[in-house]
Design an enzyme around this catalytic site. Sequence first.
Site, PDB file in Angstrom:
ATOM      1  CB  SER A  50      -0.978   0.011   1.188  1.00  0.00           C
ATOM      2  OG  SER A  50      -0.280   0.155   2.393  1.00  0.00           O
ATOM      3  CD  GLU A  74      -1.587  -5.311   3.943  1.00  0.00           C
ATOM      4  OE1 GLU A  74      -2.693  -5.212   4.507  1.00  0.00           O
ATOM      5  OE2 GLU A  74      -0.814  -4.353   3.793  1.00  0.00           O
ATOM      6  CG  ASP A 110       7.047  -9.377  11.720  1.00  0.00           C
ATOM      7  OD1 ASP A 110       7.214  -8.253  11.202  1.00  0.00           O
ATOM      8  OD2 ASP A 110       7.289  -9.619  12.916  1.00  0.00           O
ATOM      9  CB  ALA A 139       4.096   2.862   7.660  1.00  0.00           C
ATOM     10  CE1 TYR A 224       5.806  15.609   4.443  1.00  0.00           C
ATOM     11  CE2 TYR A 224       5.512  15.876   6.808  1.00  0.00           C
ATOM     12  CZ  TYR A 224       5.272  16.300   5.506  1.00  0.00           C
ATOM     13  OH  TYR A 224       4.521  17.430   5.287  1.00  0.00           O
ATOM     14  CE1 TYR A 234       5.410  12.047  10.255  1.00  0.00           C
ATOM     15  CE2 TYR A 234       7.632  12.900   9.995  1.00  0.00           C
ATOM     16  CZ  TYR A 234       6.706  11.904   9.805  1.00  0.00           C
ATOM     17  OH  TYR A 234       7.104  10.748   9.183  1.00  0.00           O
TER      18      TYR A 234
HETATM   19  P1  NAD Z   1       1.340   2.374   4.406  1.00  0.00           P
HETATM   20  O1  NAD Z   1       0.716   2.140   5.742  1.00  0.00           O
HETATM   21  O2  NAD Z   1       0.462   2.710   3.274  1.00  0.00           O
HETATM   22  O3  NAD Z   1       2.198   1.069   3.989  1.00  0.00           O
HETATM   23  C1  NAD Z   1       2.977   0.399   4.916  1.00  0.00           C
HETATM   24  C2  NAD Z   1       3.459  -0.915   4.348  1.00  0.00           C
HETATM   25  O4  NAD Z   1       4.217  -1.582   5.370  1.00  0.00           O
HETATM   26  C3  NAD Z   1       2.339  -1.885   3.952  1.00  0.00           C
HETATM   27  O5  NAD Z   1       2.726  -2.576   2.795  1.00  0.00           O
HETATM   28  C4  NAD Z   1       2.277  -2.868   5.118  1.00  0.00           C
HETATM   29  O6  NAD Z   1       1.777  -4.160   4.797  1.00  0.00           O
HETATM   30  C5  NAD Z   1       3.750  -2.927   5.461  1.00  0.00           C
HETATM   31  N1  NAD Z   1       4.008  -3.433   6.817  1.00  0.00           N
HETATM   32  C6  NAD Z   1       3.687  -2.886   8.001  1.00  0.00           C
HETATM   33  N2  NAD Z   1       4.140  -3.650   9.010  1.00  0.00           N
HETATM   34  C7  NAD Z   1       4.755  -4.712   8.446  1.00  0.00           C
HETATM   35  C8  NAD Z   1       5.438  -5.845   8.937  1.00  0.00           C
HETATM   36  N3  NAD Z   1       5.600  -6.050  10.244  1.00  0.00           N
HETATM   37  N4  NAD Z   1       5.941  -6.735   8.051  1.00  0.00           N
HETATM   38  C9  NAD Z   1       5.790  -6.563   6.709  1.00  0.00           C
HETATM   39  N5  NAD Z   1       5.178  -5.492   6.194  1.00  0.00           N
HETATM   40  C10 NAD Z   1       4.672  -4.582   7.036  1.00  0.00           C
HETATM   41  O7  NAD Z   1       2.462   3.479   4.654  1.00  0.00           O
HETATM   42  P2  NAD Z   1       2.998   4.700   3.760  1.00  0.00           P
HETATM   43  O8  NAD Z   1       2.228   5.915   4.099  1.00  0.00           O
HETATM   44  O9  NAD Z   1       3.139   4.302   2.349  1.00  0.00           O
HETATM   45  O10 NAD Z   1       4.463   4.890   4.394  1.00  0.00           O
HETATM   46  C11 NAD Z   1       5.597   4.188   3.914  1.00  0.00           C
HETATM   47  C12 NAD Z   1       6.849   4.942   4.298  1.00  0.00           C
HETATM   48  O11 NAD Z   1       6.838   6.230   3.667  1.00  0.00           O
HETATM   49  C13 NAD Z   1       6.961   5.214   5.802  1.00  0.00           C
HETATM   50  O12 NAD Z   1       8.303   5.115   6.190  1.00  0.00           O
HETATM   51  C14 NAD Z   1       6.493   6.636   5.924  1.00  0.00           C
HETATM   52  O13 NAD Z   1       6.978   7.282   7.059  1.00  0.00           O
HETATM   53  C15 NAD Z   1       7.060   7.242   4.645  1.00  0.00           C
HETATM   54  N6  NAD Z   1       6.427   8.500   4.226  1.00  0.00           N
HETATM   55  C16 NAD Z   1       5.094   8.600   4.141  1.00  0.00           C
HETATM   56  C17 NAD Z   1       4.526   9.825   3.788  1.00  0.00           C
HETATM   57  C18 NAD Z   1       3.029   9.975   3.707  1.00  0.00           C
HETATM   58  O14 NAD Z   1       2.567  11.115   3.641  1.00  0.00           O
HETATM   59  N7  NAD Z   1       2.293   8.881   3.671  1.00  0.00           N
HETATM   60  C19 NAD Z   1       5.342  10.928   3.475  1.00  0.00           C
HETATM   61  C20 NAD Z   1       6.727  10.757   3.517  1.00  0.00           C
HETATM   62  C21 NAD Z   1       7.269   9.544   3.901  1.00  0.00           C
END
Ligand code: NAD
Length: 397
Positions: A50, A74, A110, A139, A224, A234
């Site tokens: 995601s 998931e 995991d 995340a 971020y 943040y």
């Molecule tokens: P998200 O929640 O959409 O996706 C997280 C992913 O991590 C998913 O695929 C989930 O299945 C996986 N995951 C979580 N725990 C897990 C585990 N224990 N084992 C395997 N997989 C696991 O998150 P996102 O918003 O896409 O964020 C991803 C990264 O980008 C993060 O580091 C976040 O800080 C960074 N980020 C996000 C933003 C934003 O605005 N969303 C901005 C800048 C940076």
Amino acid sequence: MIIKPSIRSNFFTNAHPLGCKQNIINQIQEAKMLPKFQGPKNVLIIGGSSGYGLASRIALAYGADANTISVSFENEPKGSKTGSAGWWNNIYFQQLAKETNHIHKDFIGDAFSPDMKQKVVNYIKGHVGKIDLVIYSLASGGRLNYQTNELIRSHIKTIGEDAIGKTIDIVKKEIYDLTVTSANEQEIIDTVYVMGGSDWYDWMKILDESEVLNQQAKTISYTYIGGPTTEKIYRGGTLGKAKEDLEKHSQIIHEMMQKKYQGEALISSSKAVTTKASVFIPQMTIYVSCLYDVMTRHHVHESILKHKYRLFSDMVYGNQRILDEQGRVRLDHLEMDPKIQEETIRLMTTSTNEELLSLEGTHMFLREFYQINGFEFEEINYEEDVPLDHLSQLIPN
Ligand code: NAD
């Protein structure tokens, strides 16, 4: 089964499989419209089901004809439970990406576990040989410490003093104040353990020791930075400490990648987008809504797919990389443009709650918030029965 949004305390407890499929179709369509670029052949994505990880996967599978391996955590559908959005994203990505005639493999479980790391290494050795790019896009709210068997939780908290900020009740479509208390020392340490860089380092170490990294291999993770309105909660809070740790680890990993592979480790500061956690970070929903509004008006708003496509085509594999003084790739330069920031802050601070709710940017944010769980797609008839029992037979490859 008729599937309607089920939301508890601003958190979706279900997902619509066909809406998730539509999300994948839309991102693939967007990717197909963009020119191909020379990129990595074999990509490993930690967190590819995601958000940014998924958009990276689609951008590379279609933009650079890459093979992709993703690890995600998931929930599968069970009885009346629909399964998580990421579960369906994996299934439909697999189905739709068959047309690429490339390898796309999913591991569900995991990513923090040594077993999962070993399983992925074995698969790489048996099926793709060596990896050219590792994307660490996890995340998570918790991480099991496999040495002590203790589940460590991350915390969205300030450091120093409590903070109050606005957020949106996504069911009632009302704005309310959300207070975030300040973290104690342990909560800071725990958040860094879950969301910092140590697990990224562990992944790179096992991939290196198992000799499955190619010459010139790269790895990237997403941070971020943001502006003054989200600073207290943040960047100045627990999540910011975790991001500092992630950035620190990128330097350690970079040395290893450079020395051994003439490769590199990168940190990209990405733009704020709609994510499951946004509504729990005070000011973030309002900031993202106002930002969308301003960026759209200035014609610089990008979809999540385009954002990640641009990262790889222009800045990771192209020659338009923008670096800051700390060596971070500033993909967020459009968001951080002083004109955009100034206008966004003005909108946030001078609008009444009613005005904020009526912004086109807020409608975009709310629509996307529902869409990441498969709802509010025009193409889907939500009154129609979803054959969940039948769909439950599908499993990601
Ligand atoms: P998200 O929640 O959409 O996706 C997280 C992913 O991590 C998913 O695929 C989930 O299945 C996986 N995951 C979580 N725990 C897990 C585990 N224990 N084992 C395997 N997989 C696991 O998150 P996102 O918003 O896409 O964020 C991803 C990264 O980008 C993060 O580091 C976040 O800080 C960074 N980020 C996000 C933003 C934003 O605005 N969303 C901005 C800048 C940076």
